[in-house]
Write an enzyme that holds these catalytic residues in place. Structure first.
Site, mmCIF file in Angstrom:
data_model
loop_
_atom_site.group_PDB
_atom_site.id
_atom_site.type_symbol
_atom_site.label_atom_id
_atom_site.label_comp_id
_atom_site.label_asym_id
_atom_site.label_seq_id
_atom_site.Cartn_x
_atom_site.Cartn_y
_atom_site.Cartn_z
ATOM 1 C CB CYS A 2 -0.873 0.045 1.246
ATOM 2 S SG CYS A 2 -1.905 -1.402 1.439
ATOM 3 N NE ARG A 28 4.593 1.788 -0.827
ATOM 4 C CZ ARG A 28 5.535 1.746 0.101
ATOM 5 N NH1 ARG A 28 6.731 2.218 -0.164
ATOM 6 N NH2 ARG A 28 5.301 1.225 1.283
ATOM 7 C CD1 TRP A 75 0.053 -5.569 -3.705
ATOM 8 C CD2 TRP A 75 0.047 -6.560 -1.698
ATOM 9 N NE1 TRP A 75 0.614 -6.813 -3.844
ATOM 10 C CE2 TRP A 75 0.621 -7.450 -2.634
ATOM 11 C CE3 TRP A 75 -0.063 -6.981 -0.374
ATOM 12 C CZ2 TRP A 75 1.084 -8.709 -2.283
ATOM 13 C CZ3 TRP A 75 0.394 -8.236 -0.021
ATOM 14 C CH2 TRP A 75 0.967 -9.086 -0.976
ATOM 15 C CG ASN A 99 1.899 0.317 4.065
ATOM 16 O OD1 ASN A 99 1.695 -0.879 3.906
ATOM 17 N ND2 ASN A 99 3.076 0.877 3.867
ATOM 18 N N GLY A 100 -0.095 -1.759 6.104
ATOM 19 C CA GLY A 100 0.344 -2.702 7.139
ATOM 20 C C GLY A 100 -0.749 -3.722 7.402
ATOM 21 C CD GLU A 473 18.373 -11.538 -8.996
ATOM 22 O OE1 GLU A 473 17.882 -12.169 -8.039
ATOM 23 O OE2 GLU A 473 17.978 -10.406 -9.335
ATOM 24 C CE LYS A 477 14.876 -9.507 -10.933
ATOM 25 N NZ LYS A 477 15.661 -9.381 -9.746
ATOM 26 C CD GLU A 480 11.043 -10.523 -9.185
ATOM 27 O OE1 GLU A 480 12.130 -10.370 -9.783
ATOM 28 O OE2 GLU A 480 10.701 -9.823 -8.232
ATOM 29 C CG HIS A 496 21.961 -35.189 -7.592
ATOM 30 N ND1 HIS A 496 22.339 -36.462 -7.247
ATOM 31 C CD2 HIS A 496 23.101 -34.507 -7.847
ATOM 32 C CE1 HIS A 496 23.671 -36.537 -7.274
ATOM 33 N NE2 HIS A 496 24.143 -35.358 -7.634
ATOM 34 C CE LYS A 591 12.113 -1.698 -6.105
ATOM 35 N NZ LYS A 591 12.904 -2.704 -6.817
#
Ligand code: F6R
Length: 596
Positions: A2, A28, A75, A99-100, A473, A477, A480, A496, A591
């Protein structure tokens, strides 16, 4: 997560300040948006599901006459994305944005319902508005009512409140979610992050946990959790508004990928001795004295940087290092003592799990160091020492320049801990931006590979040694931003399990430096080819058996993570672009992950 924007004053049009600010917080991640303002002692709220462009349509013909206003991007945590669940939430004369997460919201809601309150939404935020409204009936002041309300809440919050009873005052309070005030002449701004304020002011005040700000047009008063007045330092922000713009690039992510050589130059600046033969870090000389264990703790991309950090510190400085995901570290009862150093790495400096891990390390008496990109962020302020990455504002949700500048800090830390002359490695680091430029010049070639394979449903990344975290990484990427399932593996582990996945539809991205592992990597590629997998090789010498081969400059091993990370970012970017996904704000992602 948020985003909050607030405005009080007559110098600007509140609607423009809110919409401008909310757009700057889009990075965000959010699913609905809204604004509220008080005009002629009456609260007005406009909110909707979807993007800010949708909200803009709803307010296009409205001319706000008031001087106090709040805006929010939500969010979803409690309750699905919908207009009714969008913020601001109003209960009686009280309007709140938040926010939270209020962890005990259900118990609080039951208590309030027993008192006769009714709720319209499924959110925890409406409970906050209700609590404040309830307290206002008996409290000595608006500020005290807010303090009494937040004392009943568990969890995290950054809250901004306005009330028709006191239409000239905005009240803001926070715990474990960020909130920053922007000071202007006869006006004041409030936001979850600096880019929302930068167009209007560069004078900011960071609220600390439990602090409350009572904001009027001409004055801000600050209080601690007991309601005692306190004074706060004003900080000047050196980022410019342009730094948070796209600057001609199609996406923030692409701009940030190309900014990496500059970000490295800025991060390196001031951290070397005048004749460039030693690393000089702005931390206390004795910080690492008598250190037994070094723990590197982080989430996501910052965790990948920490994995590279382990290879660097162990190989260069021969110090034992453990790496932990913050969400595991905080609950696994780590054995820590005052001789241990816990290094928490975070771009935003606000990630809830990383912050909690840092708090735990401090409670257990360990020495703490933060590696952060955002100045004065919660993690940067809480740690004993901080090393800043100077990447500038990173807006794209997928982390790029923050990652490579974190890699640089770990290189510097390893050399700092090595304690012997290191002129050659330092020289390599000063040449790094030049090598990075060379890799970025290959963007068009990488785009061609993406154009061929963006319809694939999965991809496998493999690397060894210090490039194993880069394989992780690369896969992160791709997942995402392109939503293609991707997995990173140490190449030696292929046999394996993951090799079972290889067939003629699976691209296998192989990271092949020209080092001691070259032959082993070649064997791994043979195995993929034997099963008809599509080999996309990033290497430092030609790989004839690969279907696609991008050749990277030959550099000393400690620079390889940087040079192999760049094409991973570009490949993910172009795959996502071909698919047409929302690259800067991928679905479901935020974010700054300020909730657990
Ligand atoms: C990946 C990404 C996330 C973050 C993670 C930690 O591109 O951006 O995985 O790295 O959420 O965030 P910070 O570094 O802000 O603590």
């Amino acid at each position: 997560m948020c985003g909050i924007v607030g405005y009080i004053g007559t110098q600007h049009n509140p609607k423009e300040v809110l919409l401008e600010g909310l757009k700057k917080l889009e990075y965000r991640g959010y699913d609905s948006a809204g604004i509220a303002w008080i005009e002629n002692n009456r609260t007005h709220i406009v909110k909707c599901k979807g993007k800010i462009s949708e909200l803009e349509k709803h307010v296009a013909t409205i001319n706000i006459q008031g001087t106090i206003a709040l805006g929010h991007t939500r969010w979803a945590t409690h309750g699905k994305p919908s207009t009714i669940n969008a913020h601001p939430h109003q209960v009686g004369d009280v309007t709140v944005v938040h926010n939270g997460i209020v962890e005990n919201f259900s118990a609080l809601k039951t208590e309030l319902e027993a008192k006769g309150y009714q709720f319209k939404s499924e959110t925890d935020t409406e409970v906050i508005a209700c609590l404040i409204k309830n307290e206002l009936e008996t409290a000595s002041s608006f500020e005290n009512a807010v303090l009494c309300a937040v004392k009943q809440m568990n969890g995290s919050y950054a809250i901004a409140v306005m009330s028709e009873r006191k239409p000239g005052t905005l009240v803001a309070v926070k715990k474990a979610s960020p909130l920053v005030l922007g000071l202007g002449k006869k006006e004041c701004f409030l936001a979850s992050d600096i880019p929302a304020l930068l167009k209007f002011t560069n004078q900011v005040v960071y609220l600390e946990d439990y602090e409350l700000a009572s904001i009027t047009e001409n004055r801000v008063s600050y209080y601690d959790k007991n309601g005692t007045a306190i004074s706060k330092q004003v900080h000047k922000i050196t980022w410019t508004a342009q730094m948070a713009e796209k600057g001609g690039f199609e996406h923030f992510m692409l701009k940030e990928i190309f900014e990496q050589p500059q970000a490295i130059i800025h991060t390196l600046s001031g951290k070397l001795s005048p004749n460039q033969d030693a690393v000089e870090l702005p931390i206390h000389n004795d910080f690492f004295k008598n250190t037994t264990n070094i723990y590197l703790v982080a989430c996501g991309t910052a965790w990948h940087a920490s994995l590279v950090g382990k290879y660097l510190i162990e190989k260069i400085a021969r110090r034992r290092v453990e790496v932990d995901l913050a969400s595991e570290f905080r609950y696994r009862h780590p054995i820590l003592s005052k001789n241990d150093v816990v290094i928490v790495t975070s771009q935003s400096g606000e990630t809830a799990d990383s912050l909690a891990a840092l708090q735990l390390a401090k409670e257990k008496g360990a020495k703490t160091l933060a590696i952060c990109n955002v100045k004065e962020s919660s993690i940067a302020r809480l740690a004993d020492e901080v090393l800043y990455t100077e990447a500038g504002p990173e807006i794209g949700v997928a982390s790029t320049k923050a990652f490579t500048t974190q890699l640089l800090i770990f290189n510097l830390l390893a050399l700092y801990l090595e304690n012997t002359p290191q002129k050659e490695k330092i020289l390599n680091l000063t040449r790094l931006p030049f090598f990075m430029e060379q890799v970025l010049h290959q963007a068009e070639e990488i785009k061609k590979i993406a154009t061929k394979h963006y319809k694939k449903i999965a991809a496998l990344y493999m690397g060894r040694d210090i490039l194993y975290p880069i394989a992780l990484e690369g896969a992160l990427k791709l997942k995402e931003i392109s939503y293609i399932h991707a997995h990173g593996y140490p190449a030696g582990e292929m046999k394996h399990g993951p090799i079972a996945l290889v067939d003629s539809n699976l691209p296998v991205i192989a990271l092949i430096p020209d080092d001691d592992f070259f032959d082993k990597m070649m064997s791994n590629i043979e195995e993929v080819r034997a099963r008809e997998g599509i080999v996309i090789a990033f290497s430092q010498r030609p790989i004839p058996m690969a279907h696609h081969n991008i050749i990277l400059p030959l550099t000393p091993w400690h620079l390889n993570p940087f040079l192999f990370a760049l094409p991973m970012q570009l490949l993910a970017y172009y795959m996502a672009r071909c698919k047409g996904t929302d690259i800067d704000q991928p679905k479901n992602l935020a974010k700054s992950v300020t909730v657990e």
